[in-house]
Write an enzyme that holds these catalytic residues in place. Structure first.
Site, PDB file in Angstrom:
ATOM      1  N   ASP A 137     -19.729  43.848  21.049  1.00 21.24           N
ATOM      2  CA  ASP A 137     -19.443  45.250  20.751  1.00 21.24           C
ATOM      3  C   ASP A 137     -19.172  45.426  19.256  1.00 21.24           C
ATOM      4  O   ASP A 137     -18.755  46.483  18.806  1.00 21.24           O
ATOM      5  CB  ASP A 137     -18.253  45.777  21.578  1.00 21.24           C
ATOM      6  CG  ASP A 137     -16.947  45.039  21.316  1.00 21.24           C
ATOM      7  OD1 ASP A 137     -16.920  44.113  20.477  1.00 21.24           O
ATOM      8  OD2 ASP A 137     -15.943  45.407  21.954  1.00 21.24           O
TER       9      ASP A 137
ATOM     10  N   SER B 249      -8.119  41.066  21.625  1.00 22.37           N
ATOM     11  CA  SER B 249      -8.664  40.851  22.973  1.00 22.37           C
ATOM     12  C   SER B 249      -7.835  39.815  23.732  1.00 22.37           C
ATOM     13  O   SER B 249      -7.583  39.966  24.931  1.00 22.37           O
ATOM     14  CB  SER B 249     -10.118  40.384  22.883  1.00 22.37           C
ATOM     15  OG  SER B 249     -10.799  41.125  21.908  1.00 22.37           O
TER      16      SER B 249
ATOM     17  N   LEU C 252     -16.222  40.464  21.523  1.00 20.44           N
ATOM     18  CA  LEU C 252     -15.769  41.673  22.210  1.00 20.44           C
ATOM     19  C   LEU C 252     -14.353  41.962  21.751  1.00 20.44           C
ATOM     20  O   LEU C 252     -13.449  41.165  22.007  1.00 20.44           O
ATOM     21  CB  LEU C 252     -15.792  41.377  23.714  1.00 20.44           C
ATOM     22  CG  LEU C 252     -15.502  42.507  24.688  1.00 20.44           C
ATOM     23  CD1 LEU C 252     -16.625  43.523  24.701  1.00 20.44           C
ATOM     24  CD2 LEU C 252     -15.316  41.934  26.094  1.00 20.44           C
ATOM     25  N   HIS C 253     -14.165  43.058  21.024  1.00 20.14           N
ATOM     26  CA  HIS C 253     -12.809  43.329  20.522  1.00 20.14           C
ATOM     27  C   HIS C 253     -12.504  44.802  20.326  1.00 20.14           C
ATOM     28  O   HIS C 253     -11.393  45.153  19.944  1.00 20.14           O
ATOM     29  CB  HIS C 253     -12.605  42.622  19.171  1.00 20.14           C
ATOM     30  CG  HIS C 253     -13.389  43.255  18.048  1.00 20.14           C
ATOM     31  ND1 HIS C 253     -14.727  43.040  17.883  1.00 20.14           N
ATOM     32  CD2 HIS C 253     -13.027  44.112  17.074  1.00 20.14           C
ATOM     33  CE1 HIS C 253     -15.154  43.721  16.840  1.00 20.14           C
ATOM     34  NE2 HIS C 253     -14.154  44.398  16.321  1.00 20.14           N
ATOM     35  N   ARG C 254     -13.481  45.683  20.575  1.00 22.89           N
ATOM     36  CA  ARG C 254     -13.252  47.083  20.242  1.00 22.89           C
ATOM     37  C   ARG C 254     -12.222  47.718  21.167  1.00 22.89           C
ATOM     38  O   ARG C 254     -12.198  47.444  22.382  1.00 22.89           O
ATOM     39  CB  ARG C 254     -14.572  47.863  20.292  1.00 22.89           C
ATOM     40  CG  ARG C 254     -15.509  47.532  19.141  1.00 22.89           C
ATOM     41  CD  ARG C 254     -14.845  47.806  17.811  1.00 22.89           C
ATOM     42  NE  ARG C 254     -15.728  47.535  16.702  1.00 22.89           N
ATOM     43  CZ  ARG C 254     -16.484  48.461  16.109  1.00 22.89           C
ATOM     44  NH1 ARG C 254     -16.476  49.698  16.532  1.00 22.89           N
ATOM     45  NH2 ARG C 254     -17.239  48.123  15.083  1.00 22.89           N
TER      46      ARG C 254
END
Ligand code: UD1
Ligand code: UDP
Length: 360
Positions: free
Chosen positions: A280, A242, A204-206
């Site tokens: 993501d 993140s 998850l990093h967007r």
């Protein structure tokens, strides 16, 4: 014929590796220009070492910043190198700021641009990646569409048919070239005390997820519910963006095992043995599909609709209840879909096309 490969981030290094290997195999006149967008060892150099890639001839050392700062510095640096090296073609891959800068700098100098992974659309202009990929497509000369669907999107936007080549996605090449090595190599599962199929894997990093504290917190709550409900560890190799946002927002994830970003072979081991992947990432959605592991996408849209159509992926957005409900659904799904991203020879095809060895 001289080829410039412009790259700057983790997914570009991985997805361009089959093309770089092919250029090396054919002893072409080529060089790598790294913008320096990613610079941490575990987002950058580890992939050059592990994938056996030659070092970049240039590294612009652009580093992190706002979109304009990153892209602006890259444009200036890339132009300088292109003026000196005078390549016949510049290859870029994907949708990062590096990709847009490479394509724009080259096209203004009348140097041909090849866009690998052309024709993807989320139709969400809130995402910086959507702007980058759309603009890049429209200033490219060779559009390497991974699927027929991507080609249809490009045709629909008025791009001439003779510029578009359906090649498959080079991520299939990268997986096929490395999965056996990953299986034989050091065991990431043992190191993390994990058993095959008995854990969930998260990335998850967007920007749209982690730069928004309420949305980030909501997704973390969904992941907590999934781990609790199924009594399985949830492993999250956390991207530095993140990690920084989590600290800034004071978020304390429950039931999540945070680890440093993993190298490619280690990550392939984690992906291929996971019970379920929640992500993501664009590349991870594709890899889950290719590796036959069900995937939940923690976004409201995807530019990889092929994964949804074959049944490997589902969009859960950021709602905790929906994430849990879809985890139940995907855990019961048969993993017998067909990989829509090609046969693992995309890199070879792309190099043939740009070097003029193949047309149409
Ligand atoms: C970029 C891409 C994104 C892609 C991702 C791959 C854009 C607009 N975004 O996002 O599409 O999915 O790469 O991983 O190009 N940072 C470090 N060390 C690094 C690099 C970054 O600590 O080596 C931290 C910095 O705090 C930086 C932040 O991560 O400000 C964001 O980095 P940036 O390159 O701007 O975007 P990514 O989130 O990595
Ligand atoms: N990846 C990796 N280690 C990790 C997380 C991801 O090697 O800890 C690889 C993954 O296998 C995929 C690529 O990074 O090939 C995806 O990159 P990322 O998610 O950063 O970017 P995106 O695909 O979303 O642009």
């Amino acid at each position: 014929m001289k080829v410039a490969v412009v790259l700057g981030t983790r997914p570009e290094i991985i997805k361009l590796s089959p093309i770089i290997r092919e250029c090396a195999r054919l002893r072409l006149d080529y060089f790598i220009l790294h913008t320096g967008q990613h610079y941490a060892y575990n987002l950058n150099q580890v992939f050059f070492e592990q994938l056996g890639l030659p070092p970049s001839k240039y590294n612009l050392g652009v580093g992190s910043g706002t979109h304009a700062k990153e892209t602006g510095k890259m444009l200036i640096g890339i132009e300088r190198v292109l003026l000196k090296e005078k390549p016949d073609v510049v290859l870029v891959e994907g949708d990062t700021n590096t990709v847009l800068a490479g394509a724009l700098a080259a096209s203004k100098l009348q140097i041909k641009v090849g866009h690998v992974e052309a024709g993807l659309r989320s139709y969400d202009r809130q995402m910086p990646e959507e702007i980058n990929r759309t603009l890049t497509d429209h200033c490219s000369d060779y559009l390497f569409a991974p699927t027929e669907k991507a080609k249809a999107i490009l045709l629909g936007e008025g791009i001439p048919d003779d510029k578009i080549f359906v090649t498959g996605n080079t991520i299939v090449d990268a997986i096929y070239q490395n999965l056996d090595i990953a299986k034989k190599g050091g065991n990431t599962l043992d190191t993390l005390h994990l058993a095959p199929r008995e854990y969930f894997l998260v990335t998850l990093h967007r920007q749209e997820n982690v730069d928004d504290s309420a949305r980030f917190a909501s997704i973390l709550e969904g992941l907590n519910k999934v781990g609790t409900e199924f009594h399985l560890p949830v492993i999250y190799p956390i991207h530095p963006r993140s990690q920084e946002m989590m600290t800034e927002f004071g978020l304390e994830p429950r039931n999540l095992k945070l680890i440093e970003p993993v190298d490619f072979l280690g990550f392939l081991q984690l992906e291929s043995n996971a019970r379920l992947i929640l992500t993501d990432s664009g590349g991870v959605q594709e890899e889950a599909c290719i590796l036959n592991v069900p995937c939940i996408t923690l976004r409201d849209n995807t530019e990889r609709p092929e994964t949804i159509e074959v049944g490997s992926n589902i969009l859960a957005g950021a709602s905790p209840d929906k994430i849990l409900k879809y985890a139940e659904l995907m855990l019961s799904r048969q993993d017998n879909w067909t990989n829509p991203f090609g046969d693992g020879k995309a890199g070879e095809r792309i190099v043939k096309i740009v070097t003029g060895a193949e047309h149409g």
